[in-house]
Design an enzyme around this catalytic site. Structure first.
Site, short mmCIF file in Angstrom:
data_model
loop_
_atom_site.label_atom_id
_atom_site.label_comp_id
_atom_site.label_asym_id
_atom_site.label_seq_id
_atom_site.Cartn_x
_atom_site.Cartn_y
_atom_site.Cartn_z
CD GLU A 1 64.59 45.68 46.36
OE1 GLU A 1 63.94 45.31 45.15
OE2 GLU A 1 64.87 47.02 45.91
CG ASP B 1 54.77 51.63 42.15
OD1 ASP B 1 54.69 50.62 42.20
OD2 ASP B 1 55.28 53.31 41.66
CG HIS C 1 58.02 50.68 45.51
ND1 HIS C 1 57.80 51.10 43.97
CD2 HIS C 1 57.90 52.00 46.30
CE1 HIS C 1 58.43 52.62 44.17
NE2 HIS C 1 58.26 53.21 45.82
CG ASN D 1 64.32 41.35 43.67
OD1 ASN D 1 63.90 41.23 44.53
ND2 ASN D 1 64.73 43.10 42.84
CD GLU E 1 42.31 50.18 39.04
OE1 GLU E 1 42.04 50.45 40.28
OE2 GLU E 1 42.70 49.19 39.05
#
Ligand code: GAR
Length: 205
Positions: free
Chosen positions: A176, A147, A111, A15, A144
């Site tokens: 992605e 995901d 993700h 990526n 925090e």
């Protein structure tokens, strides 16, 4: 003004390489410059890829030190490059509170699943084991939680006929690589843009 971005990786770096290529001569070329790649693992293959693209590559080793120490070290290492955004591209460490509070609203992750359905590691294994006909890759802000940050965009991946995990990953990664740069173009151009297509959006004048 082009945005300054720092890309965090832990491994292969495909990526990262896709974003670097978009920034060099693709759909991000008028939007951003990749000022550094930072890995938490010295043996990450992506470091060599970054070097080949002429991007400064930095290691902040996470093993052998406490989470708090790593959090502080990573924050310092990234601050040096004065980033407008920090892009997580296969970064497999949960970021600590020092880093998150220093760069709130500037950290973006990709993700390999729908974050509303599957969080944490193994997004493609999850989709494969469940024999899903489609899955989604998600680009989201990092907060925090694990995901849990605001979703910026999702791309559906057709998994019909994908009967090995390798094929699921191959299709997911292809999505992605394309989708991450498209979403980043929208973000870097300003979040109030109403355009639906990345190509309708202007970045730097
Ligand atoms: C990608 O599939 C990315 O979505 C995933 O790791 C892979 C990294 O590949 N990230 C996560 O699972 C984050 N929790 P890459 O190093 O070739 O980009």
């Amino acid at each position: 003004m082009k945005k300054r971005i720092v890309i965090l990786i832990s491994g292969r770096g495909s990526n990262m390489a896709a974003i670097a290529a978009s920034a060099k001569s693709g759909i991000l070329s008028d939007c951003c410059i990749v000022t550094a790649v930072v890995s938490n693992r010295s043996e990450a293959p992506g470091l060599e890829l970054a070097g080949k693209s002429g991007i400064p590559a930095v290691v902040v080793e996470s093993s052998g030190i406490s989470g708090i120490e790593f959090d502080r070290k990573l924050t310092k290492a990234v601050e040096i490059f004065s980033p407008d955004y920090i892009i997580l591209a296969g970064f497999m460490k949960v970021l600590g509170p020092v880093f998150i509070s220093r760069f709130t609203g500037k950290i973006i992750n990709i993700h390999p699943a729908d974050t509303k359905l599957h969080r944490g590691l193994g997004g493609y294994e999850w989709a494969f084991k469940k024999r899903l006909g489609t899955t989604k890759v998600t680009v989201h802000f990092v907060d925090e939680g694990l995901d849990t940050g605001e979703i910026l965009g999702q791309r559906e991946v057709d998994l019909r006929g994908a009967d090995t995990l390798e094929e699921v990953e191959r299709r997911g990664l292809a999505a992605e690589h394309e989708f991450f740069s498209e979403i980043l173009r929208k973000i870097f151009a300003g979040r109030d843009s109403n355009a639906n297509e990345w190509s309708d959006i202007k970045c730097a004048e």
